[in-house]
Design a protein around this motif. Structure first.
Motif, PDB file in Angstrom:
ATOM      1  N   MET A   1       0.847  -1.187   0.000  1.00  0.00           N
ATOM      2  CA  MET A   1       0.000   0.000   0.000  1.00  0.00           C
ATOM      3  C   MET A   1       0.887   1.244   0.000  1.00  0.00           C
ATOM      4  SD  MET A   1      -2.883   1.183   2.787  1.00  0.00           S
ATOM      5  CE  MET A   1      -3.958  -0.197   2.356  1.00  0.00           C
ATOM      6  N   SER A   2       0.586   2.151  -0.876  1.00  0.00           N
ATOM      7  CA  SER A   2       1.366   3.384  -0.958  1.00  0.00           C
ATOM      8  C   SER A   2       1.171   4.218   0.310  1.00  0.00           C
ATOM      9  CB  SER A   2       0.934   4.207  -2.179  1.00  0.00           C
ATOM     10  OG  SER A   2       1.139   3.482  -3.364  1.00  0.00           O
ATOM     11  N   TYR A   3       2.197   4.964   0.683  1.00  0.00           N
ATOM     12  CA  TYR A   3       2.097   5.817   1.858  1.00  0.00           C
ATOM     13  C   TYR A   3       2.930   7.077   1.643  1.00  0.00           C
ATOM     14  CZ  TYR A   3       6.709   3.975   3.135  1.00  0.00           C
ATOM     15  OH  TYR A   3       8.029   3.633   3.143  1.00  0.00           O
ATOM     16  N   ARG A   4       2.632   8.072   2.421  1.00  0.00           N
ATOM     17  CA  ARG A   4       3.281   9.369   2.319  1.00  0.00           C
ATOM     18  C   ARG A   4       3.881   9.736   3.682  1.00  0.00           C
ATOM     19  NH1 ARG A   4       2.598  13.348  -1.383  1.00  0.00           N
ATOM     20  NH2 ARG A   4       0.752  12.273  -2.228  1.00  0.00           N
ATOM     21  N   GLN A   5       5.071  10.274   3.645  1.00  0.00           N
ATOM     22  CA  GLN A   5       5.766  10.695   4.866  1.00  0.00           C
ATOM     23  C   GLN A   5       6.187  12.155   4.707  1.00  0.00           C
ATOM     24  OE1 GLN A   5       6.232   8.536   7.545  1.00  0.00           O
ATOM     25  NE2 GLN A   5       6.846  10.331   8.678  1.00  0.00           N
ATOM     26  N   SER A   6       5.865  12.961   5.681  1.00  0.00           N
ATOM     27  CA  SER A   6       6.175  14.391   5.619  1.00  0.00           C
ATOM     28  C   SER A   6       7.129  14.761   6.757  1.00  0.00           C
ATOM     29  CB  SER A   6       4.899  15.239   5.716  1.00  0.00           C
ATOM     30  OG  SER A   6       4.036  14.975   4.635  1.00  0.00           O
ATOM     31  N   TYR A   7       8.055  15.653   6.443  1.00  0.00           N
ATOM     32  CA  TYR A   7       8.993  16.174   7.428  1.00  0.00           C
ATOM     33  C   TYR A   7       8.921  17.699   7.410  1.00  0.00           C
ATOM     34  CZ  TYR A   7      10.973  11.462   7.203  1.00  0.00           C
ATOM     35  OH  TYR A   7      11.144  10.118   7.230  1.00  0.00           O
ATOM     36  N   SER A   8       8.844  18.297   8.560  1.00  0.00           N
ATOM     37  CA  SER A   8       8.769  19.756   8.672  1.00  0.00           C
ATOM     38  C   SER A   8       9.779  20.216   9.716  1.00  0.00           C
ATOM     39  CB  SER A   8       7.357  20.208   9.060  1.00  0.00           C
ATOM     40  OG  SER A   8       6.424  19.841   8.066  1.00  0.00           O
ATOM     41  N   GLU A   9      10.447  21.300   9.420  1.00  0.00           N
ATOM     42  CA  GLU A   9      11.438  21.851  10.338  1.00  0.00           C
ATOM     43  C   GLU A   9      11.546  23.348  10.073  1.00  0.00           C
ATOM     44  OE1 GLU A   9      13.774  21.681  13.531  1.00  0.00           O
ATOM     45  OE2 GLU A   9      12.803  19.935  12.644  1.00  0.00           O
ATOM     46  N   THR A  10      11.886  24.089  11.066  1.00  0.00           N
ATOM     47  CA  THR A  10      12.073  25.536  10.932  1.00  0.00           C
ATOM     48  C   THR A  10      13.453  25.887  11.448  1.00  0.00           C
ATOM     49  OG1 THR A  10       9.703  25.941  11.250  1.00  0.00           O
ATOM     50  CG2 THR A  10      11.208  27.796  11.567  1.00  0.00           C
ATOM     51  N   ILE A  11      14.217  26.616  10.633  1.00  0.00           N
ATOM     52  CA  ILE A  11      15.542  27.055  11.051  1.00  0.00           C
ATOM     53  C   ILE A  11      15.543  28.583  11.118  1.00  0.00           C
ATOM     54  CG2 ILE A  11      16.650  25.052  10.027  1.00  0.00           C
ATOM     55  CD1 ILE A  11      17.537  26.817   7.730  1.00  0.00           C
ATOM     56  N   THR A  12      16.365  29.078  12.003  1.00  0.00           N
ATOM     57  CA  THR A  12      16.463  30.525  12.195  1.00  0.00           C
ATOM     58  C   THR A  12      17.753  31.023  11.566  1.00  0.00           C
ATOM     59  OG1 THR A  12      15.228  30.389  14.257  1.00  0.00           O
ATOM     60  CG2 THR A  12      16.508  32.389  13.871  1.00  0.00           C
ATOM     61  N   VAL A  13      17.609  32.015  10.671  1.00  0.00           N
ATOM     62  CA  VAL A  13      18.753  32.604   9.976  1.00  0.00           C
ATOM     63  C   VAL A  13      18.913  34.045  10.456  1.00  0.00           C
ATOM     64  CG1 VAL A  13      19.725  33.195   7.727  1.00  0.00           C
ATOM     65  CG2 VAL A  13      18.327  31.138   7.984  1.00  0.00           C
ATOM     66  N   SER A  14      20.123  34.411  10.775  1.00  0.00           N
ATOM     67  CA  SER A  14      20.374  35.768  11.257  1.00  0.00           C
ATOM     68  C   SER A  14      21.304  36.494  10.302  1.00  0.00           C
ATOM     69  CB  SER A  14      20.994  35.736  12.654  1.00  0.00           C
ATOM     70  OG  SER A  14      22.255  35.103  12.603  1.00  0.00           O
ATOM     71  N   GLY A  15      21.193  37.803  10.291  1.00  0.00           N
ATOM     72  CA  GLY A  15      22.048  38.624   9.444  1.00  0.00           C
ATOM     73  C   GLY A  15      22.119  40.052  10.003  1.00  0.00           C
ATOM     74  N   SER A  16      23.141  40.736   9.643  1.00  0.00           N
ATOM     75  CA  SER A  16      23.343  42.106  10.134  1.00  0.00           C
ATOM     76  C   SER A  16      22.952  43.098   9.047  1.00  0.00           C
ATOM     77  CB  SER A  16      24.808  42.302  10.524  1.00  0.00           C
ATOM     78  OG  SER A  16      25.027  43.626  10.981  1.00  0.00           O
ATOM     79  N   LYS A  17      22.217  44.135   9.452  1.00  0.00           N
ATOM     80  CA  LYS A  17      21.738  45.149   8.521  1.00  0.00           C
ATOM     81  C   LYS A  17      22.228  46.522   9.004  1.00  0.00           C
ATOM     82  CE  LYS A  17      19.274  46.794   5.092  1.00  0.00           C
ATOM     83  NZ  LYS A  17      19.650  46.536   3.696  1.00  0.00           N
ATOM     84  N   SER A  18      22.923  47.229   8.115  1.00  0.00           N
ATOM     85  CA  SER A  18      23.413  48.570   8.452  1.00  0.00           C
ATOM     86  C   SER A  18      22.365  49.628   8.154  1.00  0.00           C
ATOM     87  CB  SER A  18      24.695  48.878   7.663  1.00  0.00           C
ATOM     88  OG  SER A  18      25.715  47.942   7.949  1.00  0.00           O
ATOM     89  N   TYR A  19      22.431  50.731   8.905  1.00  0.00           N
ATOM     90  CA  TYR A  19      21.476  51.797   8.668  1.00  0.00           C
ATOM     91  C   TYR A  19      22.167  53.135   9.004  1.00  0.00           C
ATOM     92  CZ  TYR A  19      20.986  51.752  13.740  1.00  0.00           C
ATOM     93  OH  TYR A  19      21.227  51.780  15.074  1.00  0.00           O
ATOM     94  N   THR A  20      21.607  54.184   8.488  1.00  0.00           N
ATOM     95  CA  THR A  20      22.074  55.547   8.788  1.00  0.00           C
ATOM     96  C   THR A  20      20.864  56.417   9.084  1.00  0.00           C
ATOM     97  OG1 THR A  20      22.005  56.159   6.448  1.00  0.00           O
ATOM     98  CG2 THR A  20      24.091  55.296   7.278  1.00  0.00           C
ATOM     99  N   TYR A  21      21.072  57.478   9.823  1.00  0.00           N
ATOM    100  CA  TYR A  21      19.966  58.409  10.091  1.00  0.00           C
ATOM    101  C   TYR A  21      20.500  59.839   9.917  1.00  0.00           C
ATOM    102  CZ  TYR A  21      22.266  58.285  14.690  1.00  0.00           C
ATOM    103  OH  TYR A  21      23.165  58.313  15.698  1.00  0.00           O
ATOM    104  N   PRO A  22      19.633  60.707   9.480  1.00  0.00           N
ATOM    105  CA  PRO A  22      20.082  62.066   9.168  1.00  0.00           C
ATOM    106  C   PRO A  22      20.506  62.814  10.432  1.00  0.00           C
ATOM    107  CG  PRO A  22      17.705  61.903   9.036  1.00  0.00           C
ATOM    108  CD  PRO A  22      18.192  60.516   9.201  1.00  0.00           C
ATOM    109  N   ALA A  23      21.253  63.805  10.198  1.00  0.00           N
ATOM    110  CA  ALA A  23      21.819  64.554  11.323  1.00  0.00           C
ATOM    111  C   ALA A  23      20.778  65.480  11.931  1.00  0.00           C
ATOM    112  CB  ALA A  23      23.017  65.377  10.849  1.00  0.00           C
ATOM    113  N   SER A  24      20.533  65.277  13.218  1.00  0.00           N
ATOM    114  CA  SER A  24      19.797  66.287  13.968  1.00  0.00           C
ATOM    115  C   SER A  24      20.803  67.312  14.497  1.00  0.00           C
ATOM    116  CB  SER A  24      19.022  65.631  15.100  1.00  0.00           C
ATOM    117  OG  SER A  24      19.915  64.916  15.913  1.00  0.00           O
ATOM    118  N   GLN A  25      21.899  66.717  15.021  1.00  0.00           N
ATOM    119  CA  GLN A  25      23.060  67.565  15.343  1.00  0.00           C
ATOM    120  C   GLN A  25      24.293  67.026  14.601  1.00  0.00           C
ATOM    121  OE1 GLN A  25      23.463  67.633  19.574  1.00  0.00           O
ATOM    122  NE2 GLN A  25      21.753  69.050  19.898  1.00  0.00           N
ATOM    123  N   ASN A  26      24.589  65.713  14.903  1.00  0.00           N
ATOM    124  CA  ASN A  26      25.785  65.125  14.295  1.00  0.00           C
ATOM    125  C   ASN A  26      25.451  64.027  13.283  1.00  0.00           C
ATOM    126  OD1 ASN A  26      27.462  66.732  15.914  1.00  0.00           O
ATOM    127  ND2 ASN A  26      27.285  65.285  17.625  1.00  0.00           N
TER     128      ASN A  26
END
Length: 205
Positions: free
Chosen positions: A1-26
């Protein structure tokens, strides 16, 4: 008899994001670490329908052949029995030996036919067993191959998660050391305070 098997997993990926903000003073710039949960879903379908169909067809052929042999034998025996009964009722005792010989002769003629059919059934059974063994070997080989593939995939995923989150693991180890050290100092302080309070109480008493 045919059958189906499912696998599920969640991985967490991290990364660094640079940003800039306009000068209020500096003005200024900085970076932030972004964490993303990536779901992984794998669905495997093992199709055994061709094998099941071949087994069903072979079983139908064997059943049909068995029914045919049995029906033929029953019909032949019934015909011989009826003929012998009719002859025995219509002839004298002198012909009984001849009727017995005739029945024995017909049984002898049917015996090779039945033996041939039996040999054919044996060959069909052997063919079915060989086909079953072949299908079992193929299934085990395929299952072993895919099991190895997914084991390697699990190991590779685990290694990638460790590499991508190495900083997190290091930080967790450092925090664990700090928590252990703080807990030991806290227990020491509690014991010291308890001893002082006990001494004071004893002095008062």
């Amino acid at each position: 008899m045919s059958y189906r098997q499912s696998y599920s997993e969640t991985i967490t990926v991290s990364g660094s994001k640079s940003y800039t903000y306009p000068a209020s003073q500096n003005g200024g710039s900085g970076s932030v670490t972004v964490y993303i949960d990536v779901p992984i879903n794998i669905d495997i379908l093992v199709d055994t329908n061709p094998f099941d169909s071949s087994i069903d067809r072979a079983e139908n052929h064997i059943n049909l052949l068995t029914e045919t042999v049995v029906a033929t034998e029953i019909a032949e025996v019934a015909a011989i029995h009826e003929g012998s009964a009719q002859v025995s009722r219509s002839i004298v005792n002198g012909f009984f030996s001849y009727i017995k010989y005739d029945i024995s002769q017909q049984i002898s003629e049917l015996k090779p036919f039945a033996e041939a059919k039996f040999m054919e059934l044996v060959k069909l059974r052997e063919a079915c067993l060989l086909k079953k063994a072949q299908m079992t070997e193929d299934f085990n080989r395929i299952a072993e191959r895919y099991t190895g593939i997914f084991n390697n995939l699990d190991k590779e995923t685990s290694n990638r998660v460790k590499v991508l989150n190495q900083d997190v693991f290091n930080t967790g180890a450092q925090i664990g050391d700090l928590v252990t050290w703080s807990a030991d100092n806290t227990l020491f302080n509690i014991a010291t305070v308890g001893n002082m309070e006990g001494s004071n109480t004893s002095s008062m008493l």
